[in-house]
Design an enzyme around this catalytic site. Structure first.
Site: not given
Ligand SMILES: NC(=O)c1ccc[n+]([C@@H]2O[C@H](COP(=O)([O-])OP(=O)(O)OC[C@H]3O[C@@H](n4cnc5c(N)ncnc54)[C@H](OP(=O)(O)O)[C@@H]3O)[C@@H](O)[C@H]2O)c1
Length: 246
Positions: A130, A245
């Protein structure tokens, strides 16, 4: 009428996945079919998509049959396991995790900066961290106009970047502090209390003293700008803000 696409959002219940759904609805993306995927924990629940709700399905190896584009945001481990399955099913994966960003055969793309990199994709396209995204949008025109010699960057990143559990933790800690029960705080999402605090520590520390988050900014920026040896140093700080951020 223009083409419509079948879209899957993997991690649809997460902080990022919900935002992806909101943006798809807000931009009126031409969607023929929408699949909201998450783990077994939230299968059967509902997520908002514009004015309607979509039922969440459990992510499975056959989730991508008939899907044109899958937006992955469920962590690197999920992407490593399921993105290749989606790719084999003919789906174009846009992966928001760190799983493939530095893989040489995977383009790392910010549309405003290096859209040309998309030409060579083989079914998986990564988007950067991000903070990297915001930075390269500013650096690119400066680099084109004058040539950047060196980058020194500090970021102040909200708890949304850690996920919804960290946003809940900040909220709970704030409530305890304002009710004079700060001594009951037990940090879980971070090594220390995040409410009313700043932690110069995002992701793990590495042997060279940088954190993984800082190295992501360095390596991803070099890849996107096509400058493998551009001198960059980064300091990343987690701040007690819910979203945005800086
Ligand atoms: N590039 C960027 O700008 C950026 C920014 C922030 C985050 N990210 C990345 O985005 C990802 C998610 O972040 P977030 O902040 O959204 O996290 P989060 O709020 O913790 O959400 C995680 C999501 O993944 C799902 N999940 C977890 N384990 C799973 C599995 N085994 N099978 C299927 N679904 C699963 C969860 O589903 P449940 O509801 O069923 O648990 C939930 O929908 C991470 O990789 C993070 O590093 C990237």
């Amino acid at each position: 009428m223009g083409k419509k696409y079948s879209i899957a959002v993997v991690g649809a219940t997460g902080a990022v996945g919900r935002e992806m759904l909101a943006v798809l609805a807000e931009r009126n993306f031409p969607i023929a079919d929408l699949r909201a995927l998450a783990s077994h924990r939230s299968a059967g629940g509902l997520v908002d998509f514009g004015s309607r709700s979509v039922t969440v399905k459990e992510l499975a190896p056959d989730s991508f049959q008939g899907i044109d584009i899958a937006l992955f945001s469920a962590g690197a481990a999920v992407s490593k396991e399921f993105a290749p399955l989606a790719q084999r099913a003919g789906t174009i994966v846009v992966d928001n995790s760190s799983a493939f960003r530095m893989a040489s055969e995977v383009p790392l793309v910010v549309p405003e900066v290096n859209p040309q990199a998309l030409k060579n994709h083989k079914g998986i396209i990564a988007n950067p961290n991000c903070s990297t995204i915001q930075m390269v949008v500013v650096l690119k025109p400066l680099h084109d106009a004058a040539g950047i010699k060196r980058v020194v960057v500090s970021t102040y990143q909200s708890v949304s970047g850690t996920g919804k559990h960290a946003m809940d933790e900040l909220f709970e800690q704030c409530k305890l502090i304002v009710s004079l029960q700060g001594d009951k705080i037990k940090p879980e999402a971070y090594p220390h209390q995040i409410a009313f605090n700043c932690l110069p520590h995002i992701d793990e520390f590495l042997e060279n003293g940088y954190t993984k988050e800082e190295l992501k900014m360095i390596n991803e920026t070099r890849k996107i700008l096509g400058e493998a040896s551009l001198p960059i140093t980064a300091t990343t700080v987690r701040v007690p803000v819910f979203v945005s951020h800086s």
